[in-house]
Design an enzyme around this catalytic site. Sequence first.
Site, PDB file in Angstrom:
ATOM      1  N   CYS A   1      47.640  18.505  76.102  1.00  0.00           N
ATOM      2  CA  CYS A   1      48.378  18.932  74.504  1.00  0.00           C
ATOM      3  C   CYS A   1      49.716  18.425  74.502  1.00  0.00           C
ATOM      4  CB  CYS A   1      48.245  20.361  74.238  1.00  0.00           C
ATOM      5  SG  CYS A   1      48.971  21.690  75.473  1.00  0.00           S
TER       6      CYS A   1
ATOM      7  N   GLU B   1      46.776  27.736  69.583  1.00  0.00           N
ATOM      8  CA  GLU B   1      47.441  27.119  70.368  1.00  0.00           C
ATOM      9  C   GLU B   1      46.673  25.504  70.126  1.00  0.00           C
ATOM     10  OE1 GLU B   1      50.253  27.283  72.173  1.00  0.00           O
ATOM     11  OE2 GLU B   1      50.429  29.405  72.130  1.00  0.00           O
TER      12      GLU B   1
HETATM   13  P1  NAD Z   1      38.183  21.816  69.890  1.00  0.00           P
HETATM   14  O1  NAD Z   1      38.990  22.160  68.703  1.00  0.00           O
HETATM   15  O2  NAD Z   1      37.091  20.975  69.538  1.00  0.00           O
HETATM   16  O3  NAD Z   1      37.358  22.805  70.537  1.00  0.00           O
HETATM   17  C1  NAD Z   1      38.068  24.109  71.061  1.00  0.00           C
HETATM   18  C2  NAD Z   1      36.873  25.175  71.573  1.00  0.00           C
HETATM   19  O4  NAD Z   1      36.658  25.720  70.005  1.00  0.00           O
HETATM   20  C3  NAD Z   1      35.884  24.712  72.076  1.00  0.00           C
HETATM   21  O5  NAD Z   1      35.420  25.922  72.999  1.00  0.00           O
HETATM   22  C4  NAD Z   1      34.612  24.893  71.035  1.00  0.00           C
HETATM   23  O6  NAD Z   1      33.323  25.022  71.337  1.00  0.00           O
HETATM   24  C5  NAD Z   1      35.038  25.896  70.037  1.00  0.00           C
HETATM   25  N1  NAD Z   1      34.645  25.685  68.526  1.00  0.00           N
HETATM   26  C6  NAD Z   1      34.413  24.526  68.115  1.00  0.00           C
HETATM   27  N2  NAD Z   1      34.202  24.820  66.739  1.00  0.00           N
HETATM   28  C7  NAD Z   1      34.454  26.125  66.508  1.00  0.00           C
HETATM   29  C8  NAD Z   1      34.275  26.782  65.418  1.00  0.00           C
HETATM   30  N3  NAD Z   1      33.824  26.543  64.202  1.00  0.00           N
HETATM   31  N4  NAD Z   1      34.624  28.149  65.564  1.00  0.00           N
HETATM   32  C9  NAD Z   1      35.105  28.832  66.895  1.00  0.00           C
HETATM   33  N5  NAD Z   1      35.084  28.048  67.986  1.00  0.00           N
HETATM   34  C10 NAD Z   1      34.887  26.685  68.014  1.00  0.00           C
HETATM   35  O7  NAD Z   1      39.221  21.450  70.753  1.00  0.00           O
HETATM   36  P2  NAD Z   1      38.936  20.360  72.289  1.00  0.00           P
HETATM   37  O8  NAD Z   1      38.553  18.993  71.907  1.00  0.00           O
HETATM   38  O9  NAD Z   1      37.885  21.085  73.207  1.00  0.00           O
HETATM   39  O10 NAD Z   1      40.293  20.408  73.015  1.00  0.00           O
HETATM   40  C11 NAD Z   1      41.366  19.487  72.776  1.00  0.00           C
HETATM   41  C12 NAD Z   1      42.358  19.919  71.783  1.00  0.00           C
HETATM   42  O11 NAD Z   1      42.616  21.276  72.250  1.00  0.00           O
HETATM   43  C13 NAD Z   1      43.258  19.039  71.552  1.00  0.00           C
HETATM   44  O12 NAD Z   1      43.581  19.088  70.142  1.00  0.00           O
HETATM   45  C14 NAD Z   1      44.437  19.457  72.272  1.00  0.00           C
HETATM   46  O13 NAD Z   1      45.834  19.064  71.786  1.00  0.00           O
HETATM   47  C15 NAD Z   1      44.289  21.033  72.068  1.00  0.00           C
HETATM   48  N6  NAD Z   1      45.035  21.630  72.984  1.00  0.00           N
HETATM   49  C16 NAD Z   1      46.055  22.684  72.834  1.00  0.00           C
HETATM   50  C17 NAD Z   1      46.810  23.247  73.878  1.00  0.00           C
HETATM   51  C18 NAD Z   1      48.049  24.364  73.575  1.00  0.00           C
HETATM   52  O14 NAD Z   1      48.513  25.091  74.313  1.00  0.00           O
HETATM   53  N7  NAD Z   1      48.816  24.010  72.455  1.00  0.00           N
HETATM   54  C19 NAD Z   1      46.306  23.306  75.230  1.00  0.00           C
HETATM   55  C20 NAD Z   1      45.275  22.355  75.190  1.00  0.00           C
HETATM   56  C21 NAD Z   1      44.652  21.578  74.617  1.00  0.00           C
END
Ligand code: NAD
Length: 492
Positions: free
Chosen positions: A273, A239
């Site tokens: 999001c 997502e």
């Molecule tokens: P992010 O991608 O930076 O991090 C998300 C998670 O992934 C964190 O727990 C992080 O520690 C982990 N992570 C980071 N690098 C990783 C790797 N290499 N392997 C595995 N895990 C890893 O996202 P964020 O900045 O925390 O969140 C904001 C983003 O989330 C925005 O782009 C937003 O649109 C999206 N989002 C999407 C939805 C949806 O339902 N589509 C909902 C909420 C947020």
Amino acid sequence: MASAAPAQEAMLAVRNPRTGQADYRLAVSSAEDVTAKAARLREGQQRWAALPLEARCGVMARWLGEVKARAAEIGEADAVDTGGCHTSYLQGFITLANIGGWLEDAPKALAAYRVNGTSAVMPTVEVRSELVPYALVGVISPWNAPLMLALLDAVPALFAGSAVLLKPSEVTPRVIEALFETVRAVPELAAVFDYVSGGGEVGQQVIGQADLICFTGSVPTGRKVAVACAERLIPCFLELGGKDPAIVTETVDLERAATAVLRGAVYATGQVCYSTERVYVHRSVHDAFVAKLVEKARAVRLNAENPRAGHIGPFTFAPQAEIVRRHLADAVAKGAQVLTGGEVEEIGGGLYMRPTVLTGVTHAMEIMREETFGPCIPVMAYADTDEAVRLANDTQFGLTASVLAGSEEGALAIGRRINAGAVFLQDTFLTFGKMRTIGTHSFGFSGLGGSRTGPESILRFVRRKALMTQHGPVADIQDDHHLGQKPAGPAA
Ligand code: NAD
């Protein structure tokens, strides 16, 4: 020989979004911690999956009671993590709706997925199905809506009979600790639900242990998660981000449209999001719409004084303020006008931005193409419906969209042409409306895999296994050579 000193636990300093101070320390899980927790959960899962669903529901109902007792406390922790946006204080109560909803929906959805009967092509064969849960589901969640997004997939996975290892965002850990106070109060649940802490590296370790991954976060990280899951040949559900458009037609009630667009764009400081991130307005009403939007945007108050008072809070994650600043600078350099807001303001150590309305924007600007995740409302004029639809669909994302028109039919006709998993008609920000009712898919880069909403979303966590019984005579190998031969009949 000197004995080896115990390994130093790695710690992360966590910033408080209201003060800018690092007032919380997070112990980073080691690879051994992740492996040990995964092994413990796998063991617990065997007992959990063997329980009848009613018994699992009984455990989940007890958990519901624990969350209820601490719902306000959980909301307080969420508000510290996020800086106190509107829904933060409600998060404990939203969790009750999540668990309570699945108490009703899980038995029906799982029962409906079972097939028992006779084979349509081999009438002597009885077919029965069993639903086998994936043993260990890994959930990796982001810092926005940190509790809700940690639990949206975890809760149905638990109902389905999986164990869940959560890797929440390292940016917002306080609420997760508050949540797990309630999990530990229910030992049967604690045996199958746990979390590990840290950044991307720990996320990768979870992928290394799990049988299925649910990830919510950004597109670049989602891609890394998908690659790692592909290497292990395990399913992943992604997502990801959005750049959600809103279309405002010439026949619209401008007051209603400006109210809906403002809320859709700046709620939770735009750190959602499915925030409205770009607005297309028919050129005949563009100026009048912008005037109303600016008037309403100027009335929005920051919550810097009192987190429970104003309308929007600080940036939860300081680097996000930089991304927003960069998008605005790029837009201004390419000719956009900022009519309100536009500055990152530091107040008491927190980073804030007032609703920022921009005009004169084009699709050559980052603010119209990349996810901004801030309280920005770029508004662009269009000439006719075809152009509005083309602009709305000119994106690599496809999470949600909104259409505000003079009539419901008019909005529906446009909504049908937009490439997005959910289209809100005559309003914005209606994602909650589909939560228990309908499953939808994200288009483009916004997602991958089955829906996380609707009762059928629980089916992501089970595999259907067929048990087939032959009630007739078994076939003789001597008969098999007739198979595939042309039936005897009159020559053509
Ligand atoms: P992010 O991608 O930076 O991090 C998300 C998670 O992934 C964190 O727990 C992080 O520690 C982990 N992570 C980071 N690098 C990783 C790797 N290499 N392997 C595995 N895990 C890893 O996202 P964020 O900045 O925390 O969140 C904001 C983003 O989330 C925005 O782009 C937003 O649109 C999206 N989002 C999407 C939805 C949806 O339902 N589509 C909902 C909420 C947020």
